[in-house]
Design an enzyme around this catalytic site. Structure first.
Site, PDB file in Angstrom:
ATOM      1  N   ARG A  85       0.812  -1.219   0.000  1.00 25.53           N
ATOM      2  CA  ARG A  85       0.000   0.000   0.000  1.00 25.53           C
ATOM      3  C   ARG A  85       0.846   1.270   0.000  1.00 25.53           C
ATOM      4  O   ARG A  85       0.318   2.379  -0.110  1.00 25.53           O
ATOM      5  CB  ARG A  85      -0.907   0.028   1.241  1.00 25.53           C
ATOM      6  CG  ARG A  85      -1.890  -1.106   1.312  1.00 25.53           C
ATOM      7  CD  ARG A  85      -2.720  -1.016   2.572  1.00 25.53           C
ATOM      8  NE  ARG A  85      -3.586   0.136   2.553  1.00 25.53           N
ATOM      9  CZ  ARG A  85      -4.818   0.154   2.080  1.00 25.53           C
ATOM     10  NH1 ARG A  85      -5.334  -0.951   1.580  1.00 25.53           N
ATOM     11  NH2 ARG A  85      -5.539   1.243   2.102  1.00 25.53           N
ATOM     12  N   TRP A 143       2.894   6.061   1.654  1.00 25.08           N
ATOM     13  CA  TRP A 143       3.022   6.438   0.235  1.00 25.08           C
ATOM     14  C   TRP A 143       2.805   7.946   0.218  1.00 25.08           C
ATOM     15  O   TRP A 143       1.701   8.424   0.490  1.00 25.08           O
ATOM     16  CB  TRP A 143       1.960   5.718  -0.597  1.00 25.08           C
ATOM     17  CG  TRP A 143       2.089   5.952  -2.071  1.00 25.08           C
ATOM     18  CD1 TRP A 143       2.847   5.249  -2.956  1.00 25.08           C
ATOM     19  CD2 TRP A 143       1.411   6.955  -2.841  1.00 25.08           C
ATOM     20  NE1 TRP A 143       2.686   5.760  -4.219  1.00 25.08           N
ATOM     21  CE2 TRP A 143       1.818   6.803  -4.184  1.00 25.08           C
ATOM     22  CE3 TRP A 143       0.508   7.979  -2.530  1.00 25.08           C
ATOM     23  CZ2 TRP A 143       1.356   7.619  -5.209  1.00 25.08           C
ATOM     24  CZ3 TRP A 143       0.052   8.793  -3.556  1.00 25.08           C
ATOM     25  CH2 TRP A 143       0.476   8.605  -4.875  1.00 25.08           C
ATOM     26  N   ASN A 145      -4.033   7.549   7.021  1.00 30.40           N
ATOM     27  CA  ASN A 145      -4.056   7.198   5.603  1.00 30.40           C
ATOM     28  C   ASN A 145      -5.169   8.029   4.973  1.00 30.40           C
ATOM     29  O   ASN A 145      -6.304   7.963   5.426  1.00 30.40           O
ATOM     30  CB  ASN A 145      -4.337   5.691   5.467  1.00 30.40           C
ATOM     31  CG  ASN A 145      -4.792   5.265   4.075  1.00 30.40           C
ATOM     32  OD1 ASN A 145      -5.555   4.312   3.933  1.00 30.40           O
ATOM     33  ND2 ASN A 145      -4.350   5.930   3.053  1.00 30.40           N
ATOM     34  N   GLY A 146      -4.827   8.841   3.968  1.00 29.94           N
ATOM     35  CA  GLY A 146      -5.839   9.685   3.332  1.00 29.94           C
ATOM     36  C   GLY A 146      -5.249  11.056   3.061  1.00 29.94           C
ATOM     37  O   GLY A 146      -4.028  11.245   3.109  1.00 29.94           O
ATOM     38  N   GLU A 151      -3.230  -2.878 -21.869  1.00 31.05           N
ATOM     39  CA  GLU A 151      -2.862  -3.544 -20.622  1.00 31.05           C
ATOM     40  C   GLU A 151      -1.416  -4.056 -20.685  1.00 31.05           C
ATOM     41  O   GLU A 151      -0.662  -3.936 -19.711  1.00 31.05           O
ATOM     42  CB  GLU A 151      -3.865  -4.682 -20.349  1.00 31.05           C
ATOM     43  CG  GLU A 151      -3.611  -5.520 -19.132  1.00 31.05           C
ATOM     44  CD  GLU A 151      -3.533  -4.746 -17.814  1.00 31.05           C
ATOM     45  OE1 GLU A 151      -3.873  -3.560 -17.776  1.00 31.05           O
ATOM     46  OE2 GLU A 151      -3.086  -5.335 -16.823  1.00 31.05           O
ATOM     47  N   LYS A 198       1.555  -2.872 -18.164  1.00 34.96           N
ATOM     48  CA  LYS A 198       2.359  -3.799 -17.351  1.00 34.96           C
ATOM     49  C   LYS A 198       3.841  -3.518 -17.551  1.00 34.96           C
ATOM     50  O   LYS A 198       4.602  -3.454 -16.591  1.00 34.96           O
ATOM     51  CB  LYS A 198       2.087  -5.269 -17.730  1.00 34.96           C
ATOM     52  CG  LYS A 198       0.796  -5.866 -17.312  1.00 34.96           C
ATOM     53  CD  LYS A 198       0.602  -6.064 -15.834  1.00 34.96           C
ATOM     54  CE  LYS A 198       0.039  -4.856 -15.194  1.00 34.96           C
ATOM     55  NZ  LYS A 198      -1.371  -4.702 -15.041  1.00 34.96           N
ATOM     56  N   GLU A 216       4.924  -0.009 -15.962  1.00 32.42           N
ATOM     57  CA  GLU A 216       4.853   0.190 -14.509  1.00 32.42           C
ATOM     58  C   GLU A 216       5.884  -0.618 -13.744  1.00 32.42           C
ATOM     59  O   GLU A 216       6.303  -0.208 -12.661  1.00 32.42           O
ATOM     60  CB  GLU A 216       3.444  -0.066 -13.974  1.00 32.42           C
ATOM     61  CG  GLU A 216       3.013  -1.508 -13.978  1.00 32.42           C
ATOM     62  CD  GLU A 216       1.606  -1.686 -13.437  1.00 32.42           C
ATOM     63  OE1 GLU A 216       1.228  -0.983 -12.503  1.00 32.42           O
ATOM     64  OE2 GLU A 216       0.893  -2.554 -13.965  1.00 32.42           O
ATOM     65  N   HIS A 263      -1.749   7.145 -38.018  1.00 31.11           N
ATOM     66  CA  HIS A 263      -2.155   8.532 -37.768  1.00 31.11           C
ATOM     67  C   HIS A 263      -1.195   9.240 -36.812  1.00 31.11           C
ATOM     68  O   HIS A 263      -1.565  10.235 -36.202  1.00 31.11           O
ATOM     69  CB  HIS A 263      -3.590   8.566 -37.222  1.00 31.11           C
ATOM     70  CG  HIS A 263      -4.579   8.015 -38.193  1.00 31.11           C
ATOM     71  ND1 HIS A 263      -4.957   8.680 -39.332  1.00 31.11           N
ATOM     72  CD2 HIS A 263      -5.245   6.840 -38.215  1.00 31.11           C
ATOM     73  CE1 HIS A 263      -5.825   7.938 -40.005  1.00 31.11           C
ATOM     74  NE2 HIS A 263      -6.002   6.810 -39.348  1.00 31.11           N
ATOM     75  N   LYS A 318      -0.527  -0.069  -4.272  1.00 31.43           N
ATOM     76  CA  LYS A 318      -1.573  -0.898  -4.869  1.00 31.43           C
ATOM     77  C   LYS A 318      -2.970  -0.294  -4.751  1.00 31.43           C
ATOM     78  O   LYS A 318      -3.744  -0.332  -5.678  1.00 31.43           O
ATOM     79  CB  LYS A 318      -1.560  -2.277  -4.225  1.00 31.43           C
ATOM     80  CG  LYS A 318      -2.504  -3.209  -4.926  1.00 31.43           C
ATOM     81  CD  LYS A 318      -1.971  -4.575  -5.056  1.00 31.43           C
ATOM     82  CE  LYS A 318      -2.804  -5.411  -5.978  1.00 31.43           C
ATOM     83  NZ  LYS A 318      -2.551  -5.127  -7.392  1.00 31.43           N
TER      84      LYS A 318
HETATM   85  C1  F6R Z   1      -1.957  -1.623 -12.718  1.00 31.15           C
HETATM   86  C2  F6R Z   1      -2.696  -1.410 -11.499  1.00 31.15           C
HETATM   87  C3  F6R Z   1      -3.501  -0.172 -11.383  1.00 31.15           C
HETATM   88  C4  F6R Z   1      -4.901  -0.509 -10.838  1.00 31.15           C
HETATM   89  C5  F6R Z   1      -5.691   0.774 -10.572  1.00 31.15           C
HETATM   90  C6  F6R Z   1      -7.101   0.487 -10.129  1.00 31.15           C
HETATM   91  O1  F6R Z   1      -1.279  -2.833 -12.708  1.00 31.15           O
HETATM   92  O2  F6R Z   1      -2.663  -2.198 -10.603  1.00 31.15           O
HETATM   93  O3  F6R Z   1      -3.599   0.502 -12.585  1.00 31.15           O
HETATM   94  O4  F6R Z   1      -5.553  -1.313 -11.762  1.00 31.15           O
HETATM   95  O5  F6R Z   1      -5.040   1.523  -9.596  1.00 31.15           O
HETATM   96  O6  F6R Z   1      -7.119  -0.244  -8.959  1.00 31.15           O
HETATM   97  P1  F6R Z   1      -8.395  -1.030  -8.481  1.00 31.15           P
HETATM   98  O7  F6R Z   1      -8.672  -2.094  -9.482  1.00 31.15           O
HETATM   99  O8  F6R Z   1      -8.018  -1.588  -7.140  1.00 31.15           O
HETATM  100  O9  F6R Z   1      -9.510  -0.048  -8.401  1.00 31.15           O
END
Ligand code: F6R
Length: 613
Positions: A27, A74, A100-101, A486, A490, A493, A509, A608
Site C-alpha cells: 500500500r 506512500w 491514511n488519506g 494492458e 504492465k 509500470e 495517424h 496498490k
Molecule cells: C496496474 C494497477 C492499477 C490498478 C488501478 C485500479 O497494474 O494495478 O492501474 O488497476 O489503480 O485499482 P483497483 O482495481 O483496485 O480499483
C-alpha cells in the site's frame, strides 16, 4: 495508499505491528514507523525506507508494550523523509497518530494552529490532525475520543486514523472516511488495519468501519462506535475470507509471478457456481435481482481506473456484442469531474480489484446521486466499493499483493463475460447453439491459460531481447486493443520502459513516426476479427524496420512469417482472447523487469490501493 495497523491486548504489540506492515507494504513503501505505549511514555520510531529499514532502526531499542500503532507510507504531502514518516506526535508527546488519506483543508487548519503556537515538525497534511486533536482535548476539556470526534468534524478530505495516548494506555481510537479500517476481535484484544491481510493470522472475526465512524477499542470493554455527528451505531461481526497461504509467496520469487501462475485457478474460482456447462446455465447470484434492470438500461456506463479500466473496455465489447445495449467506459477520475449526463435508467458498473480506489468510489457516489443503479465488480470482499454499490459480483481471484495487477484483470474479464452471457441468454436474442458454444469455451479457458504458462522459458528469451530498448509499442484491434493497453501498462509500470498501447489501425495517424529498428512492436494478432487488417499493419511496421513480437493463434502462418518473435496461444472465441493474450504479456513484462533489476512487487512511486485522488 499507506497502510495503518494497531494492536491492543496482552501480547507484545511490536511483532504484530511489524508483521502487519509487511503484509500491507504494497500500500506504500517510502517510509515506515511505529508508536509503542510504554508504562511512562509513548515511544515513536520512524524512518524513511521500507519496513525492513524500520526493523533495523529499531534494533537495540525498547520495543516493549502491549499497545501500539504502525504505518507504512506512500507520500502525498511532503517528500519521503524521516520527519514526514508517521506516527506524528502531539506537542507534549503524549498522543501519537497515524493517518491514511488526505486532509484537504490542512493549510487553513495548519495556519490557525500555528497562530495558536503549535509547532509543526513535518510537511504532511496529517500532522494537523494530531495538533487539532491535542488542542481540543486540552482547551475544550473533553476526553480523547470526543476530541477526535470534534477534530474530525472540522476536517475535509479522507482519513483512516489510529490514535494512542499515554493517558489511556490500553485504548486505540480509530476512525475512517474514504480510507478503509477493519477492526479484528481476539480474546481480550483488538486489532485494527487497513486491510484484512494484516489481521488474518490472529483473527477472522472483524468489523468493517463505515465512513465517518469512530471506534474506541479497550480490551475487556465492548466495541463502541459513534459517528462524527455523535450518533451511536452498532455493528455485527463478520468472518474474513482470506487464508494465510494466500498471503505468502509460496516458493515464487515474487508475488507477481505467483499471481500470474495462479490464473488457471483464479479464473476457475471466478466461474465457480456461476457456470454450469451440463445445464447450459450462467448465473451470477449477486446480480440476479438486477438482470431486468440491466436489460432495460438506456446505457451501461463502466467506471474504473488503470487495469480495471482496461477490463472495462473488454466489457464494452462483450456487452455490445452479446446484449446490444450501448456501453460507455470511463476513467473514474475523469467521470467524477466532468459533469457527466447520467440518466436514472442508466446502469453504472464500477470495476475495482481493491474496492478502495478513491476515484472509483467518488464516481459511484456521483452516479448514485443522479439516481442510476450502481453495480460493482470487486475482488476484495467487504471493501468500500463492494459496500457502496447496490449489488454486484465478486471476482474471487484471491488476494492480489503484487502492485501490478494480473490475476485481477483476467478474473474481471471472466466475470464480465459471465454477465454478458447470462444477460444475452435471458434476453433470448442469442441462438442457443452459439450460447452453448460460448459457455463451453469459457469453461475451457483455465486449462488454456495453463498451456500458455508452459511457454514461460521462450517468453523469457523474448524479454531478454526487449530489456535493452527504451520504448515499445503495443498494438491490437477490437477485443485486442484493451489487451495492447494492458500489456503496455504492465511493461511501463514494473520495468520503467516507456510503452504505448494503440489501436493497430491508428498507428498510421501518428505513432508510425516512431518506428525504426529500435522500436519493438508487440502485436496481438490472433486469427479472428480483423486478422487481415492487422497483418497489413504489421507489414507497415516491417517496411520501416520495426521489430515485431506477435501473439498469434496456434497454427498461424502469415503473421509468423513477418515476426521476429512469436508467442502462440490456444485457439479460442474472439471474446475470450483478452484473457489468454494478456497472460504472456504479463510474463513478458515480469521477465523484462526482473532482467532490468527492478523491484517487481513494489515498483517505484506506485502503491496498490489508490485511496487518494
Ligand atoms: C496496474 C494497477 C492499477 C490498478 C488501478 C485500479 O497494474 O494495478 O492501474 O488497476 O489503480 O485499482 P483497483 O482495481 O483496485 O480499483
Amino acid at each position: 495508499m499507506c497502510g495503518i495497523v494497531g494492536y491492543v491486548g496482552n501480547k507484545d504489540a511490536y511483532p504484530i505491528l511489524v508483521k502487519g506492515l509487511y503484509r500491507m507494504e504494497y500500500r506504500g513503501y517510502d517510509s515506515a514507523g511505529v508508536a509503542l505505549v510504554h508504562s511512562d511514555k509513548v515511544e515513536v520510531y520512524k524512518c524513511q525506507g521500507r519496513v525492513k529499514d524500520l526493523e533495523t532502526f529499531c534494533e537495540g531499542k525498547d520495543i516493549s508494550g502491549n499497545c501500539g500503532i504502525a504505518h507504512t507510507r506512500w507520500a502525498t504531502h511532503g517528500e519521503p523523509s524521516n520527519q514526514n514518516a508517521h506516527p506524528h506526535f502531539s506537542s507534549d508527546r503524549k498522543i501519537a497518530l497515524i493517518h491514511n488519506g488526505i486532509i484537504e483543508n490542512h493549510l487553513v487548519l495548519r495556519d490557525a494552529l500555528i497562530k495558536q503556537g503549535y509547532e509543526f515538525t513535518s510537511d504532511t497534511d496529517s500532522e494537523v490532525l494530531i495538533h487539532l486533536i491535542e488542542d481540543i482535548n486540552k482547551n475544550e476539556n473533553v476526553d480523547l475520543p470526543e476530541a477526535v470526534r470534534l477534530a474530525l468534524s472540522q476536517v475535509q478530505g479522507t482519513y483512516a486514523i489510529i490514535v494512542v495516548s499515554i493517558d489511556d494506555p490500553h485504548t486505540l481510537i480509530t476512525a475512517r472516511k474514504g480510507s478503509p479500517v477493519i477492526i479484528g476481535f481476539g480474546k481480550d484484544e483488538y486489532y485494527v488495519a487497513s486491510d484484512g491481510s494484516a489481521l488474518v493470522e490472529y483473527t477472522k472475526k472483524v468489523v468493517y468501519l463505515n465512513d465517518e465512524e469512530i471506534a474506541v477499542l479497550t480490551p475487556g470493554n465492548d466495541l463502541t462506535v459513534k459517528t462524527v455527528k455523535n450518533k451511536r451505531v452498532s455493528h455485527y461481526i463478520q468472518q474474513i475470507q482470506i487464508s494465510l497461504d494466500q498471503l505468502e509467496k509460496g516458493g515464487y520469487e515474487h508475488f507477481m509471478l505467483k499471481e500470474i501462475y495462479e490464473q488457471p485457478r483464479s479464473i476457475a474460482d471466478s466461474m465457480r457456481g456461476r457456470l454450469n456447462v451440463k445445464k447450459d446455465v450462467v448465473s451470477l447470484g449477486g446480480i440476479v435481482e438486477y438482470e431486468d434492470r440491466l436489460l432495460s438500461a438506456r446505457r451501461i456506463i463502466i467506471v474504473a481506473c488503470g487495469t480495471s479500466y482496461h477490463a472495462g473496455l473488454v466489457g464494452e465489447h462483450l456487452f455490445e456484442d452479446l446484449i446490444r445495449i450501448p456501453v460507455e467506459v470511463e476513467y473514474a477520475s475523469e467521470f467524477r469531474y466532468r459533469n457527466p449526463i447520467i440518466y436514472e435508467d442508466d446502469v453504472v458498473i464500477a470495476i475495482s480489484q481493491s474496492g478502495e480506489t478513491a476515484d472509483t468510489l467518488a464516481a459511484i457516489e456521483l452516479a448514485k446521486k443522479k439516481g442510476a443503479t450502481v453495480l460493482g465488480i470487486c475482488n476484495v470482499v467487504g471493501s468500500s466499493i463492494a459496500r457502496a454499490t447496490d449489488a454486484g459480483s465478486y471476482t474471487h481471484a484471491g488476494p492480489e499483493i503484487g502492485v501490478a495487477s494480473t490475476k485481477a484483470f483476467t478474473a474481471q474479464v471472466t466475470v464480465l463475460a459471465l454477465m454478458a452471457l447470462c444477460l444475452a441468454n435471458r434476453k433470448g436474442k442469442i441462438p442457443q447453439k452459439r450460447y452453448k458454444k460460448l459457455v463451453e469455451e469459457l469453461e475451457s479457458i483455465p486449462s488454456k491459460v495453463e498451456t500458455i504458462l508452459k511457454d514461460n522459458e521462450s517468453i523469457k528469451q523474448i524479454a531478454n531481447y526487449m530489456k535493452d530498448f527504451s520504448n515499445a509499442l503495443y498494438l491490437g484491434r477490437n477485443y485486442n486493443y484493451p489487451v495492447a493497453l494492458e500489456g503496455a501498462l504492465k511493461l511501463k509500470e514494473i520495468s520503467y520502459i516507456h510503452a504505448e498501447g494503440y489501436p493497430a489501425a491508428e498507428m498510421k495517424h501518428g505513432p508510425i513516426a516512431l518506428i525504426d529498428e529500435d522500436m519493438p512492436v508487440v502485436v496481438i494478432a490472433t486469427n479472428k476479427g480483423s486478422y487481415e487488417k492487422v497483418v497489413s499493419n504489421i507489414q507497415e511496421v516491417k517496411a520501416r524496420k520495426g521489430k515485431i513480437i506477435s501473439i498469434v493463434s496456434e497454427g498461424d502462418v502469415d503473421v509468423k512469417k513477418l515476426s521476429d518473435y512469436v508467442i502462440e496461444i490456444p485457439e479460442t472465441e474472439e471474446m475470450y482472447v483478452p484473457i489468454l493474450a494478456s497472460v504472456p504479456l504479463q510474463l513478458l513484462a515480469y521477465h523484462v523487469a526482473v532482467m532490468c533489476g527492478r523491484d517487481v512487487d513494489r515498483p517505484r512511486n506506485l502503491a496498490k490501493s489508490v485511496t487518494v485522488e
